[in-house]
Structures are given as structure tokens and as C-alpha cells.
Scaffold this motif. Structure first.
Motif, PDB file in Angstrom:
ATOM      1  N   ALA A 156      10.664   4.246  -8.668  1.00  0.00           N
ATOM      2  CA  ALA A 156      10.044   3.267  -7.411  1.00  0.00           C
ATOM      3  C   ALA A 156       9.513   3.841  -6.251  1.00  0.00           C
ATOM      4  CB  ALA A 156      11.260   2.289  -7.125  1.00  0.00           C
ATOM      5  N   ARG A 157       9.150   5.190  -6.274  1.00  0.00           N
ATOM      6  CA  ARG A 157       8.760   6.008  -5.065  1.00  0.00           C
ATOM      7  C   ARG A 157       7.474   5.262  -4.498  1.00  0.00           C
ATOM      8  NH1 ARG A 157       7.116   8.493  -9.229  1.00  0.00           N
ATOM      9  NH2 ARG A 157       5.405   9.651  -9.489  1.00  0.00           N
ATOM     10  N   GLY A 158       6.616   4.715  -5.523  1.00  0.00           N
ATOM     11  CA  GLY A 158       5.337   4.003  -4.856  1.00  0.00           C
ATOM     12  C   GLY A 158       5.590   3.279  -3.870  1.00  0.00           C
ATOM     13  N   ALA A 159       6.741   2.467  -4.074  1.00  0.00           N
ATOM     14  CA  ALA A 159       7.214   1.205  -3.367  1.00  0.00           C
ATOM     15  C   ALA A 159       7.557   1.665  -1.994  1.00  0.00           C
ATOM     16  CB  ALA A 159       7.975   0.293  -3.765  1.00  0.00           C
ATOM     17  N   PHE A 160       8.499   2.723  -1.766  1.00  0.00           N
ATOM     18  CA  PHE A 160       8.877   3.068  -0.553  1.00  0.00           C
ATOM     19  C   PHE A 160       7.857   3.626   0.130  1.00  0.00           C
ATOM     20  CE2 PHE A 160      12.359   3.706  -3.464  1.00  0.00           C
ATOM     21  CZ  PHE A 160      13.338   2.647  -2.817  1.00  0.00           C
ATOM     22  N   LEU A 161       7.036   4.172  -0.492  1.00  0.00           N
ATOM     23  CA  LEU A 161       5.941   4.947   0.206  1.00  0.00           C
ATOM     24  C   LEU A 161       4.798   4.064   0.747  1.00  0.00           C
ATOM     25  CD1 LEU A 161       5.448   8.112   0.301  1.00  0.00           C
ATOM     26  CD2 LEU A 161       3.441   7.921  -1.209  1.00  0.00           C
ATOM     27  N   SER A 162       4.581   3.018   0.073  1.00  0.00           N
ATOM     28  CA  SER A 162       3.790   1.900   0.640  1.00  0.00           C
ATOM     29  C   SER A 162       4.354   1.092   1.832  1.00  0.00           C
ATOM     30  CB  SER A 162       3.490   0.816  -0.603  1.00  0.00           C
ATOM     31  OG  SER A 162       2.939  -0.236  -0.086  1.00  0.00           O
ATOM     32  N   VAL A 163       5.714   0.968   1.701  1.00  0.00           N
ATOM     33  CA  VAL A 163       6.195   0.221   2.980  1.00  0.00           C
ATOM     34  C   VAL A 163       6.052   1.285   4.100  1.00  0.00           C
ATOM     35  CG1 VAL A 163       8.420  -0.573   4.052  1.00  0.00           C
ATOM     36  CG2 VAL A 163       7.701  -1.496   1.571  1.00  0.00           C
ATOM     37  N   LYS A 164       6.541   2.353   3.751  1.00  0.00           N
ATOM     38  CA  LYS A 164       6.640   3.336   5.119  1.00  0.00           C
ATOM     39  C   LYS A 164       5.089   3.297   5.440  1.00  0.00           C
ATOM     40  CE  LYS A 164       8.020   8.003   5.739  1.00  0.00           C
ATOM     41  NZ  LYS A 164       8.268   9.319   5.437  1.00  0.00           N
ATOM     42  N   GLN A 165       4.189   3.524   4.730  1.00  0.00           N
ATOM     43  CA  GLN A 165       2.754   3.774   5.296  1.00  0.00           C
ATOM     44  C   GLN A 165       2.384   2.437   6.009  1.00  0.00           C
ATOM     45  OE1 GLN A 165      -0.057   4.490   2.104  1.00  0.00           O
ATOM     46  NE2 GLN A 165       0.102   6.633   2.860  1.00  0.00           N
ATOM     47  N   LYS A 166       2.837   1.408   5.493  1.00  0.00           N
ATOM     48  CA  LYS A 166       2.126   0.042   6.251  1.00  0.00           C
ATOM     49  C   LYS A 166       2.951  -0.277   7.583  1.00  0.00           C
ATOM     50  CE  LYS A 166       0.764  -2.279   1.879  1.00  0.00           C
ATOM     51  NZ  LYS A 166       1.151  -3.425   1.151  1.00  0.00           N
ATOM     52  N   ALA A 167       4.385  -0.043   7.452  1.00  0.00           N
ATOM     53  CA  ALA A 167       5.249  -0.085   8.465  1.00  0.00           C
ATOM     54  C   ALA A 167       4.964   1.081  10.045  1.00  0.00           C
ATOM     55  CB  ALA A 167       6.511  -0.069   8.264  1.00  0.00           C
ATOM     56  N   SER A 168       4.172   2.123   9.660  1.00  0.00           N
ATOM     57  CA  SER A 168       3.938   3.113  10.386  1.00  0.00           C
ATOM     58  C   SER A 168       2.901   2.908  11.319  1.00  0.00           C
ATOM     59  CB  SER A 168       3.604   4.422   9.776  1.00  0.00           C
ATOM     60  OG  SER A 168       3.100   5.311  10.564  1.00  0.00           O
ATOM     61  N   TYR A 169       3.377   3.302  12.584  1.00  0.00           N
ATOM     62  CA  TYR A 169       2.373   2.978  13.658  1.00  0.00           C
ATOM     63  C   TYR A 169       1.214   3.768  13.717  1.00  0.00           C
ATOM     64  CZ  TYR A 169       3.645   7.525  15.350  1.00  0.00           C
ATOM     65  OH  TYR A 169       3.792   8.820  15.333  1.00  0.00           O
ATOM     66  N   GLU A 170       1.165   4.958  12.867  1.00  0.00           N
ATOM     67  CA  GLU A 170       0.249   5.806  12.708  1.00  0.00           C
ATOM     68  C   GLU A 170      -1.133   5.164  12.157  1.00  0.00           C
ATOM     69  OE1 GLU A 170       1.227   9.121  10.256  1.00  0.00           O
ATOM     70  OE2 GLU A 170       3.140   9.420  10.957  1.00  0.00           O
ATOM     71  N   GLU A 171      -0.752   4.116  11.329  1.00  0.00           N
ATOM     72  CA  GLU A 171      -1.732   3.547  10.630  1.00  0.00           C
ATOM     73  C   GLU A 171      -2.704   2.632  11.769  1.00  0.00           C
ATOM     74  OE1 GLU A 171      -2.691   3.557   7.402  1.00  0.00           O
ATOM     75  OE2 GLU A 171      -1.152   5.123   7.389  1.00  0.00           O
ATOM     76  N   TYR A 172      -1.954   2.087  12.915  1.00  0.00           N
ATOM     77  CA  TYR A 172      -2.428   1.508  13.930  1.00  0.00           C
ATOM     78  C   TYR A 172      -3.172   1.987  14.830  1.00  0.00           C
ATOM     79  CZ  TYR A 172      -0.978  -1.675  10.493  1.00  0.00           C
ATOM     80  OH  TYR A 172      -0.812  -2.438   9.423  1.00  0.00           O
ATOM     81  N   GLY A 173      -2.437   3.312  15.113  1.00  0.00           N
ATOM     82  CA  GLY A 173      -3.114   4.210  16.481  1.00  0.00           C
ATOM     83  C   GLY A 173      -2.659   3.589  17.596  1.00  0.00           C
ATOM     84  N   GLY A 174      -3.534   3.748  18.501  1.00  0.00           N
ATOM     85  CA  GLY A 174      -3.233   3.566  20.107  1.00  0.00           C
ATOM     86  C   GLY A 174      -3.112   2.009  20.497  1.00  0.00           C
ATOM     87  N   ALA A 175      -2.571   1.873  21.453  1.00  0.00           N
ATOM     88  CA  ALA A 175      -2.667   0.653  22.156  1.00  0.00           C
ATOM     89  C   ALA A 175      -3.472   0.266  23.264  1.00  0.00           C
ATOM     90  CB  ALA A 175      -1.270   0.205  22.753  1.00  0.00           C
ATOM     91  N   LEU A 176      -4.264  -0.678  23.400  1.00  0.00           N
ATOM     92  CA  LEU A 176      -5.277  -0.716  24.471  1.00  0.00           C
ATOM     93  C   LEU A 176      -4.539  -1.238  25.807  1.00  0.00           C
ATOM     94  CD1 LEU A 176      -8.306  -0.662  24.828  1.00  0.00           C
ATOM     95  CD2 LEU A 176      -8.534  -3.099  23.758  1.00  0.00           C
TER      96      LEU A 176
END
Lengths: 345, 345
Positions: free
Chosen positions: B266-286
Motif C-alpha cells: 500500500a506504499r503508494g497511498a502513504f506516499l500520496s498522502v504524505k506528498q499532498k499533506a506536505s507544505y513543500e508542495e505549497y511553498g511559501g506564504a505571502l
């Protein structure tokens, strides 16, 4: 020991409180429950769920009113004098019950307890102490919503009461207290926390200074002190995000058959986290600082959560938490006045 | 477009800012980066990581000072006039850069931007607007820590600015604004939110009233408005608990070979949540409300997060977010004075 249970309170009343009552009566042979609510309605349901075996250990206390979730807290105490909440509180006040448990309108319970029972000597405001689970330990959050717009002395009271709770009920030897703020340096925070910091640092507590949001779950102290507005927002955010992450994961796990097989094989792990992270395991929150023992259960309480709330009520009475608070506050006030005298001399 | 990047800021500086810069230069052919920091140190490392291909699109701006994480925010602006943060801000002030990005000391960036660039006309205080991912959508939290002990008019400014951000950069057609409080009823909250509620209700926004902690992730609005102290605690708690739940799950999954096999499948599921929940995907705050474009990146920013912060800077400039804020505030002030005149007449 007699515990008054608000059978009309909570999203799943009267069923869940009644089922919780039966579980608690089974688990704790030394308790008697006063089941407070509409007698006709609750007695019938109680017997139907198999309560008859406990006929000698329950009393029904009939009330005619229920506090609705959209009632104003303080108004509800004045206008619904025969509500199940107010009746539970009066049973404690009159010495007919040793403690009360309610999953009803939190604000109404706080208002009724504060108005009818008053706070303990030396305690300016009551605070809700909620036990929050993390991976390796539990911590206590106080105040999680009793008192909005608190002042620094309120936070000092929470710190002292929280330490006692942590020691007596959670069995932490020398509980470490943190002040919830937005930076670990002493000078970081808002006006409230900056002033509270000074009070906490001088109070003879095991005070570890400011803690931040990310310390709560990654590096928890034993007692986290904060204003009731902030504590309530944090508590509800924490409950919600843990649930959201698990839900999110579940949808991802259902995306293909291999992931589903994996999830099936690993189901024990999910169950274990779900169980340990669930508020049900921890039951109710103690309203600390009230001259009486008052447990506030989650509105969505399951029977198990109600049973746990009754357990906490029982422990708080057995451990005599309130007496310890009174003693500790007296000690604190004496130390304070000695310090003042010394600085004047 | 020229973007000033604080190469000395963040837990992994200068490496991560430099790697992020290279990624952004690759992704966005229309940008030039001003790399601000100790030139000898950063130039060498930039070339070493393969930056030479972008030699025409970078300039090094030499500075001699760095704001340390334990420096006082306002003091740092006064005393470290040649810090990489202050220099970035001055490059924007002097028109030599269109925007700045820093993963350094958040308080120092806010202080430097506020002191040197000032706020936009009609905006009493700047607020940090952070994009937070949930399962089905993203929402904007403003203020997540720029301005502590805010007053109701500050929250009104955040609501107006947050709506514009949500519309222009997150492409939400008619952003729904919620006020973070401790009950959904109008009258629930602390003094600040009760007053702010009235202002927000009259401001011509798509205002959905109070939202609670558990609405954030279970039933999110588009823009969540709150005081900077509360927002900072919520943001850090949210980051921490998502991480804690995943970590907790990982230890449970490692407890026996069958669970480990399940986790592998099921590793794909964990990776997907981890990635989507990660602030890295969203970067900086204005940092919204400043007369300039200023992006605050997470202290622990990865190269990807820095790249995303640069992307947001670019979008904010392209979409002319500040001009839209000025127009909207002017419209709001005119409507206000018309209302006042009408009520007097």
C-alpha cells in the motif's frame, strides 16, 4: 460513591449515556449512579438495555427541561432551572452526589457549575483539563474552552491545577508545564502569555517555558497551559486533522486492489492508531477549579466514552484532587506574601 | 521579472535556497534571481551545483550580515542593516526587485517589510497568508503569525486581502470567508472575534460566519481569518499532528512482518498522502498587505519548497495582487463613508 449522570446530554442521548452507565456500573462496583433526565423516557430505555441487574445501584432523578445546543450558556442556568445539567450540578451542591458527568452543552455545564458551585478558594477561574494522546505519552491541555479572554492569573491557576491533575490522575512524578505560545524564547508571545510567563516562572512549578504548536505532538510536555479560546481551537483542530489524515489515507488505500490487499494485511496498525488517538479512550475532561467534581464529556460521546468519563469522576473524587488544589493554592499564596514582605523589608 | 532570494535564510542555507533557485530558473524562463548573501560563499556553491548555465539570469548581491534565529525581530532591522533579509527588502523598495523570498527569521522579515516598505493604503496591518492542503481542497489561513494582539479592523483587512488572494492565485470564483472562533453561532467567541464578526458581516464579503477548529479540515471554507497568535498555533499544531499521525502509523506498521508486507503493497497511498499533506508542495506564504511582494518560506524549506515560494512570488506579481487590494480597500472605504453619510442624513 454517588455520581450524577446527565442522561439528556450529548448528540446520542439518552441511549449512549445509558449504555455508558451500564458499562460503568459493571466496571466499578463501588459506584451508584443518579440518572438525571425525563424519568419515563430514560427508565424504560435503561431497563430495555439490561439495566435491571443494577436496580439497587441506580436512582432516577426526574427533570423536565433540556438545554439545547443553541441555548445561551448563562441564560440556560437562569431560565432552565430544571434542566438535566442544572439538576446534576445541584445534586453535587446539595451533597447528594459526589460528582457529575455531562456530555451536554459545554458552556451551560461550565456556567451552571461556576454559578452554583463557585470556584475553589484562591482559584479565579475554572479551566477544562483535557487529556490528549500522542504516540508515546499523554498530555493535559488546560484550558480547552471554559474561560475566554483569560488574564495571566487565570493561566497561573491552570498551571498549578494542571500539575496536580497530572501527578494525581496521570501519575506523572514531576509534571513539566509549558505555556502555549508562538516561539520558545521567553519574550515571544502575545501580551497575555508574556505576563503569564513571568508568573509561571516564579510559581515553583516545573516550568519549561513556552511551547509551540509543533511541540504539542512531537515533543510534548505534561501540562500545556493556554487561554480557553486558543485551547478550544487547538483541541478541535487536533481532533479534526487526525481524523482527516486517516480518512484521506483510507481513500488513497481504496484506489486499487493491491493497495486494498496491503491495507487488509496491515489493518491492525490502522486500528491501533485509530484506537489510541481516539478521544473515546480518554473520556471526559475535568472542569478543574470548581468546588465540586464536574466532568465534561464530548458531545459525540460513545457509551465507552461516557464510561470513561464516569471513571475519571470516580478517580478525581478518590484522589481528592480538589483538596490538593486548595492546599497548593494556600501554599502558593503564603509564598507570595512572604516574597512581598521580604521585598518590602 | 526580478526576484530577490535570501540565500542565507532557513535551516539549510545556503544549500537549499541555491538548489531551489536552480529549480526555479529551470521552471520559469521569465525570471531573473538576485541571490542575496555572502557572495564568496554562495557563488562558489551555486556554480558547484550547476548554476553556471543560468549565468545571464542571476546576480549576486553581497551582504555581510545574517539575522540569527534568536535575534529580536525589530532590533534586527535596526542593528543588522546589511543582513540578507534587510537587503532583499531594500532591493524591492528601490525597485531593483519585483518581489523577495526568504526562509529566514519570520519575525525579522515581517518587521523589515513593514518598516521599510510600509503597508498598502487602507491596510492597517500585514498578515501572513498560508495555503493549507486538505483532502479535497486547499484553504487560506490569514494571519498565521505576522501580527500578534490584533484588533477587529486588522481581521477585516485580512478577510478582504484573503478573498483577493483566493480568487486571483487559487482561482476560487467566490471565496467563502470564515472567522476562526469557538462556536458557529454569531455570539460565540472572544472579544476580538465578536467585534470582527460584525465588521466582516457588513463588508460585502462572501462571509459564512464563525468556523471552528474541526471545520478546518472536515468542512473547509476558502479563507480562514484569525489573529496571528491563534493562526500560528493552529498552523504549527496542524503541521505537527499530521506528521505525528503518519509517524505513529509507521511504527505500528513495523510491528510484524505481515503488517510490513501490507505497508509495502500500500506504499503508494502513504506516499500520496504524505506528498499532498506536505507544505513543500505549497511553498511559501505571502505576506499580504505590504507595499511590495514578500514571500515567507518555511524555515525547514527543501529546494522544492523554495522553488514553490519563488513560483508564488512570480504569480503574485503577475496577477498584480497588490493593486487589486488597493482597489478593493478603496471601494470598501467609499462604501463605508457612504453608509456613514446615509445614516447621518
Amino acid at each position: 460513591m454517588k455520581i450524577a449522570l446527565d442522561v439528556m446530554g450529548g448528540d446520542f442521548a439518552p441511549q449512549n449515556p445509558l449504555l455508558g452507565a451500564i458499562g460503568a456500573l459493571q466496571a466499578y462496583p463501588d459506584i451508584t449512579l443518579l440518572l438525571v433526565g425525563d424519568r419515563d423516557q430514560i427508565a424504560e430505555e435503561f431497563w430495555r438495555h439490561g439495566g435491571r441487574q443494577f436496580i439497587d445501584r441506580v436512582e432516577f432523578v426526574h427533570t423536565t427541561q433540556v438545554v439545547a445546543m443553541d441555548d445561551q450558556a448563562i441564560e440556560s442556568v437562569r431560565q432552565k432551572r430544571d434542566s438535566s445539567i442544572s439538576r446534576c450540578v445541584r445534586l453535587v451542591k446539595e451533597g447528594k452526589a459526589d460528582a457529575l458527568v455531562s456530555a451536554g452543552h459545554t458552556g451551560a455545564v461550565v456556567a451552571a457549575a461556576t454559578i452554583l458551585l463557585r470556584t475553589l478558594p484562591g482559584i479565579p477561574r475554572a479551566g477544562i483539563a483535557t487529556v490528549i494522546p500522542t504516540e508515546h505519552k499523554r498530555f493535559l491541555l488546560i484550558d480547552s474552552g471554559a474561560n475566554i479572554d483569560s488574564d495571566p492569573t487565570h493561566l497561573l491557576g491552570y498551571a498549578i491545577m494542571g500539575s496536580i491533575y497530572s501527578r494525581e490522575l496521570l501519575h506523572v512524578a514531576n509534571p513539566c508545564v509549558g505555556l502555549l505560545s508562538i516561539g520558545t524564547e521567553d519574550a515571544k508571545g502575545n501580551e497575555l502569555t508574556k505576563q503569564a510567563f513571568k508568573l509561571l516562572a516564579q510559581a515553583g512549578l516545573n516550568f519549561s517555558g513556552n511551547v509551540e504548536g509543533h511541540d504539542l505532538f512531537e515533543n510534548p510536555v505534561d501540562v500545556v497551559v493556554c487561554d480557553g479560546f486558543v485551547g478550544n481551537v487547538v483541541l478541535k483542530t487536533a481532533e479534526s486533522i487526525a481524523k482527516a489524515v486517516m480518512h484521506w489515507l483510507r481513500s488513497e488505500l481504496g484506489r486499487n486492489p493491491i493497495r486494498m490487499l496491503g491495507a487488509y494485511l496491515a489493518r491492525g496498525a490502522f486500528l491501533s492508531v485509530k484506537q489510541k488517538a481516539s478521544y473515546e479512550e480518554y473520556g471526559g475532561a475535568l472542569l478543574l477549579g470548581i468546588n465540586g467534581t464536574c466532568i465534561i464529556a464530548h458531545g459525540a460521546s460513545t457509551p465507552k466514552a461516557i464510561g470513561n468519563a464516569i471513571r475519571i469522576a470516580r478517580e478525581a473524587v478518590t484522589q481528592n484532587v480538589n483538596n490538593r488544589i486548595i492546599q497548593e493554592m494556600r501554599r502558593h499564596c503564603e509564598a507570595e506574601s512572604e516574597n512581598t514582605a521580604a521585598s518590602r523589608a
